[in-house]
Design a protein around this motif. Structure first.
Motif, PDB file in Angstrom:
ATOM      1  N   TYR A  91       0.844  -1.193   0.000  1.00 41.82           N
ATOM      2  CA  TYR A  91       0.000   0.000   0.000  1.00 41.82           C
ATOM      3  C   TYR A  91       0.881   1.245   0.000  1.00 41.82           C
ATOM      4  O   TYR A  91       1.829   1.343   0.788  1.00 41.82           O
ATOM      5  N   TYR A  92       0.524   2.172  -0.874  1.00 42.50           N
ATOM      6  CA  TYR A  92       1.268   3.409  -1.023  1.00 42.50           C
ATOM      7  C   TYR A  92       0.366   4.608  -0.746  1.00 42.50           C
ATOM      8  O   TYR A  92      -0.785   4.641  -1.182  1.00 42.50           O
ATOM      9  N   CYS A  93       0.904   5.587  -0.052  1.00 42.99           N
ATOM     10  CA  CYS A  93       0.212   6.859   0.052  1.00 42.99           C
ATOM     11  C   CYS A  93       0.841   7.829  -0.939  1.00 42.99           C
ATOM     12  O   CYS A  93       2.015   7.690  -1.308  1.00 42.99           O
ATOM     13  N   ALA A  94       0.042   8.778  -1.365  1.00 42.30           N
ATOM     14  CA  ALA A  94       0.498   9.715  -2.380  1.00 42.30           C
ATOM     15  C   ALA A  94      -0.164  11.065  -2.184  1.00 42.30           C
ATOM     16  O   ALA A  94      -1.264  11.146  -1.631  1.00 42.30           O
ATOM     17  N   ALA A  95       0.510  12.102  -2.653  1.00 44.62           N
ATOM     18  CA  ALA A  95       0.001  13.462  -2.533  1.00 44.62           C
ATOM     19  C   ALA A  95      -0.089  14.097  -3.910  1.00 44.62           C
ATOM     20  O   ALA A  95       0.813  13.927  -4.744  1.00 44.62           O
ATOM     21  N   SER A  96      -1.162  14.820  -4.130  1.00 40.24           N
ATOM     22  CA  SER A  96      -1.391  15.447  -5.428  1.00 40.24           C
ATOM     23  C   SER A  96      -1.645  16.938  -5.259  1.00 40.24           C
ATOM     24  O   SER A  96      -2.457  17.352  -4.435  1.00 40.24           O
ATOM     25  N   LYS A  97      -0.961  17.733  -6.090  1.00 38.05           N
ATOM     26  CA  LYS A  97      -1.205  19.177  -6.108  1.00 38.05           C
ATOM     27  C   LYS A  97      -2.409  19.523  -6.965  1.00 38.05           C
ATOM     28  O   LYS A  97      -2.910  20.650  -6.921  1.00 38.05           O
TER      29      LYS A  97
END
Length: 120
Positions: A91-97
């Motif tokens: 499982y990966y967390c990610a951030a989006s602008k």
């Protein structure tokens, strides 16, 4: 933004886990956050996203997983209940602008991943 995911582990089917994703940076609250997963031999797939108080889930986890965030702690969580064998993945967390998205390519920053193994 640097992301650090944790909380994975081995759990029996029907059990629960809570994943955490700690973010560095003072602008954490301005990013949409997402969770994705990748099972062995499969492509990365969308799990859940949170932005501006709105959440969205993949059909496969709806009603079982809950995404939340604590901006004061710069942390996003994924509470996973009623786990199934098919939830086994990194499982990966990610951030989006750019705001919430189900497309992993729309995310700008990624954590290192945490392994969740669900035994049947």
């Amino acid at each position: 933004v640097q992301l650090q995911a944790s909380g994975g582990g081995l759990v029996q089917a029907g059990g629960s886990l809570r994943l955490s994703c700690a973010a560095s940076g003072r602008t954490f609250s301005s990013y949409a956050m997402g969770w994705f997963r990748q099972a062995p031999g499969k492509e990365r797939e969308f799990v859940a996203t949170w932005s501006g108080g709105s959440t969205y889930y993949a059909d496969s986890v709806k009603g079982r997983f809950t995404i939340s965030r604590d901006n004061a702690r710069n942390t996003v969580y994924l509470q996973m209940n009623s786990l199934k064998h098919e939830d086994t993945a990194v499982y990966y967390c990610a951030a989006s602008k750019q705001g919430s998205s189900v497309r992993w390519r729309n995310y700008d920053y990624w954590g290192q991943g945490t392994l969740v193994t669900v035994s049947s």
